[in-house]
Scaffold this active site. Structure first.
Site, PDB file in Angstrom:
ATOM      1  N   SER A 272     -58.143  -3.390 -14.800  1.00 38.75           N
ATOM      2  CA  SER A 272     -59.094  -3.424 -15.962  1.00 38.75           C
ATOM      3  C   SER A 272     -58.371  -3.777 -17.318  1.00 38.75           C
ATOM      4  CB  SER A 272     -59.337  -1.969 -15.899  1.00 38.75           C
ATOM      5  OG  SER A 272     -59.973  -1.726 -17.299  1.00 38.75           O
TER       6      SER A 272
ATOM      7  N   GLU B 102     -58.647  -2.328 -19.880  1.00 39.69           N
ATOM      8  CA  GLU B 102     -58.208  -1.338 -20.743  1.00 39.69           C
ATOM      9  C   GLU B 102     -56.792  -0.933 -20.570  1.00 39.69           C
ATOM     10  OE1 GLU B 102     -59.757   1.796 -22.201  1.00 39.69           O
ATOM     11  OE2 GLU B 102     -61.051   0.099 -22.916  1.00 39.69           O
TER      12      GLU B 102
ATOM     13  N   TYR C 131     -57.866   7.083 -17.943  1.00 36.69           N
ATOM     14  CA  TYR C 131     -58.436   6.208 -17.138  1.00 36.69           C
ATOM     15  C   TYR C 131     -57.383   5.004 -17.029  1.00 36.69           C
ATOM     16  CZ  TYR C 131     -61.094   2.100 -15.735  1.00 36.69           C
ATOM     17  OH  TYR C 131     -61.573   0.905 -15.073  1.00 36.69           O
TER      18      TYR C 131
HETATM   19  O1  G4F Z   1     -69.136   0.481 -22.478  1.00 36.57           O
HETATM   20  P1  G4F Z   1     -68.013   1.398 -22.639  1.00 36.57           P
HETATM   21  O2  G4F Z   1     -67.969   2.967 -22.116  1.00 36.57           O
HETATM   22  O3  G4F Z   1     -66.696   0.783 -21.835  1.00 36.57           O
HETATM   23  P2  G4F Z   1     -65.385   0.846 -21.920  1.00 36.57           P
HETATM   24  O4  G4F Z   1     -64.719   2.004 -22.493  1.00 36.57           O
HETATM   25  O5  G4F Z   1     -64.849  -0.508 -22.692  1.00 36.57           O
HETATM   26  O6  G4F Z   1     -64.793   0.521 -20.411  1.00 36.57           O
HETATM   27  C1  G4F Z   1     -65.505  -0.331 -19.668  1.00 36.57           C
HETATM   28  O7  G4F Z   1     -64.873  -1.524 -19.521  1.00 36.57           O
HETATM   29  C2  G4F Z   1     -63.475  -1.532 -18.991  1.00 36.57           C
HETATM   30  C3  G4F Z   1     -62.872  -2.821 -18.971  1.00 36.57           C
HETATM   31  O8  G4F Z   1     -62.376  -3.135 -20.169  1.00 36.57           O
HETATM   32  C4  G4F Z   1     -63.486  -0.991 -17.402  1.00 36.57           C
HETATM   33  F1  G4F Z   1     -62.286  -0.946 -17.184  1.00 36.57           F
HETATM   34  C5  G4F Z   1     -64.118   0.417 -17.721  1.00 36.57           C
HETATM   35  O9  G4F Z   1     -64.194   0.996 -16.166  1.00 36.57           O
HETATM   36  C6  G4F Z   1     -65.560   0.318 -18.314  1.00 36.57           C
HETATM   37  O10 G4F Z   1     -66.508  -0.365 -17.427  1.00 36.57           O
HETATM   38  O11 G4F Z   1     -67.400   1.516 -24.247  1.00 36.57           O
HETATM   39  C7  G4F Z   1     -67.118   0.218 -24.884  1.00 36.57           C
HETATM   40  C8  G4F Z   1     -67.142   0.734 -26.569  1.00 36.57           C
HETATM   41  C9  G4F Z   1     -66.047   1.856 -26.561  1.00 36.57           C
HETATM   42  O12 G4F Z   1     -64.842   1.336 -27.592  1.00 36.57           O
HETATM   43  C10 G4F Z   1     -66.792   2.933 -26.969  1.00 36.57           C
HETATM   44  O13 G4F Z   1     -65.874   3.644 -27.853  1.00 36.57           O
HETATM   45  O14 G4F Z   1     -68.158   1.152 -26.882  1.00 36.57           O
HETATM   46  C11 G4F Z   1     -67.928   2.206 -27.782  1.00 36.57           C
HETATM   47  N1  G4F Z   1     -68.996   3.118 -27.854  1.00 36.57           N
HETATM   48  C12 G4F Z   1     -69.829   3.558 -28.957  1.00 36.57           C
HETATM   49  N2  G4F Z   1     -70.528   4.314 -28.646  1.00 36.57           N
HETATM   50  C13 G4F Z   1     -69.574   3.676 -26.824  1.00 36.57           C
HETATM   51  C14 G4F Z   1     -70.699   4.494 -27.267  1.00 36.57           C
HETATM   52  N3  G4F Z   1     -69.347   3.840 -25.396  1.00 36.57           N
HETATM   53  C15 G4F Z   1     -70.223   4.751 -24.878  1.00 36.57           C
HETATM   54  N4  G4F Z   1     -69.794   4.567 -23.317  1.00 36.57           N
HETATM   55  N5  G4F Z   1     -71.148   5.232 -25.317  1.00 36.57           N
HETATM   56  C16 G4F Z   1     -71.642   5.397 -26.638  1.00 36.57           C
HETATM   57  O15 G4F Z   1     -72.393   5.935 -27.240  1.00 36.57           O
END
Ligand code: G4F
Length: 321
Positions: A108, A110, A131
């Site tokens: 990933s 990440e 993670y």
């Molecule tokens: O959609 P996210 O939860 O994805 P994140 O953390 O980037 O991880 C995903 O991508 C990775 C690859 O880079 C994978 F390895 C992993 O398994 C997964 O698929 O969050 C994206 C961004 C973050 O910065 C988070 O802080 O969105 C921001 N965010 C803001 N508000 C939020 C929210 N994320 C989530 N899930 N929910 C919110 O309400």
């Protein structure tokens, strides 16, 4: 007929990959997480070995994991076990059964964490969550099994990839689900965390092509898969709401519950190696991805609206808020 074994086959990527492999004429086997809690920990590795020996797959795609970054802060040990040690268990099962197979590890972006963009295969990892740390462990264990036992084992370092099949707690899908529900008057607010984080978002359907290509090479290697564009969460929300003739600022509410103890600020991938060696490149643009997700969720919201108007309650409306 070639045989493939896919862990996490019911997830977003698993479903696209299974389709791709079936279209190519593969016999596809899948592993899913059992939801009940039988106490089988001590014999599970035998079962995995038996399974691999019986199927004798030509290719193994290891996609199964606890893949939610925020959840990994609440369940660090579980995440380390499933996301980190899970990879080791499969590699050990391959080694002990002696099957000749090619192995794909869902690594990933990440793992890059705090490393400044753009990130490629030579960028040092700076993981920012349990993670990401578990994925770093799995990444190195894959390289070690490649070196130590001559296994065909590859790491696909995939940047964020989305689709209408994306889980509803990841930010893109959370936004498209809520915005389409708001459009139809099912709800009014969307609660989000950090809007300033930037991600390199591609289409999951394009990214599974790259997984398959990695296993068709003569030699195993590690590859970054990304679009080379980065956008903020705010921009994603702005565009989604604008497509629906809505103003995101009137509906989005910041909720600190969704902040992470440590955040990954900017991900932007450089996929030059994959472009050159695999002849891979993404087909779906950022705008097309948003269109695809909004369209699919609008259909879903229309069905929910029909049910709600008929007096039925709708579990999803509560669940994703
Ligand atoms: O959609 P996210 O939860 O994805 P994140 O953390 O980037 O991880 C995903 O991508 C990775 C690859 O880079 C994978 F390895 C992993 O398994 C997964 O698929 O969050 C994206 C961004 C973050 O910065 C988070 O802080 O969105 C921001 N965010 C803001 N508000 C939020 C929210 N994320 C989530 N899930 N929910 C919110 O309400």
């Amino acid at each position: 007929m070639k045989k493939a074994f896919v862990t996490g086959i019911t997830g977003q990527d698993g479903s696209y990959l299974a389709q791709l492999l079936l279209d190519k004429g593969y016999e596809v086997h899948g592993l899913i997480r059992r939801s009940s809690t039988f106490n089988t920990d001590r014999i599970d590795h035998f079962q995995l070995m038996d399974l691999l020996a019986a199927i004798n797959p030509d290719e193994i795609y290891h996609l199964g994991a606890q893949s939610h970054v925020r959840v990994s802060f609440d369940m660090p040990e579980y995440t380390g076990d499933i996301t980190g040690l899970g990879t080791l268990r499969i590699l050990e099962s391959i080694r002990k059964t002696g099957i000749k197979t090619k192995f794909y590890q869902a690594s990933s972006s990440e793992m890059f964490g705090a490393a400044p963009p753009p990130q490629n295969e030579n960028t040092p990892f700076q993981p920012r969550s349990p993670y990401a740390a578990a994925k770093v462990y799995a990444y190195y264990v894959v390289q070690n099994y490649r070196d130590a036992y001559g296994m065909f084992a590859t790491n696909g370092i995939l940047f964020n990839h989305e689709s209408p099949r994306r889980g509803e707690t990841f930010v893109t899908r959370k936004i498209t689900r809520a915005a389409t529900q708001i459009k139809l008057g099912i709800r009014d607010k969307l609660y989000l965390g950090n809007l300033d984080a930037k991600r390199d978002w591609g289409f999951a359907g394009d990214f599974v092509d790259a997984m398959w290509l990695m296993l068709q090479q003569e030699k195993p290697d590690d590859y970054v898969i990304a679009t080379g564009e980065t956008h903020s969460v705010r921009e994603f929300a702005e565009r989604v709401f604008a497509k629906l003739d809505l103003d995101y600022a009137r509906h989005v509410v910041i909720d600190p519950r969704y902040f992470r103890p440590t955040e990954v600020d900017v991900l932007l991938g450089d996929a030059s190696r994959a472009k050159k060696a695999l002849n891979w490149q993404p087909k779906v643009t950022f705008d097309q991805l948003i269109d695809m997700m909004v369209l699919a969720d609008l259909e879903l919201a229309k069905k929910e609206k029909t049910l709600l108007d008929a007096g039925y309650s709708c579990a999803n409306v509560e669940r994703i808020s």
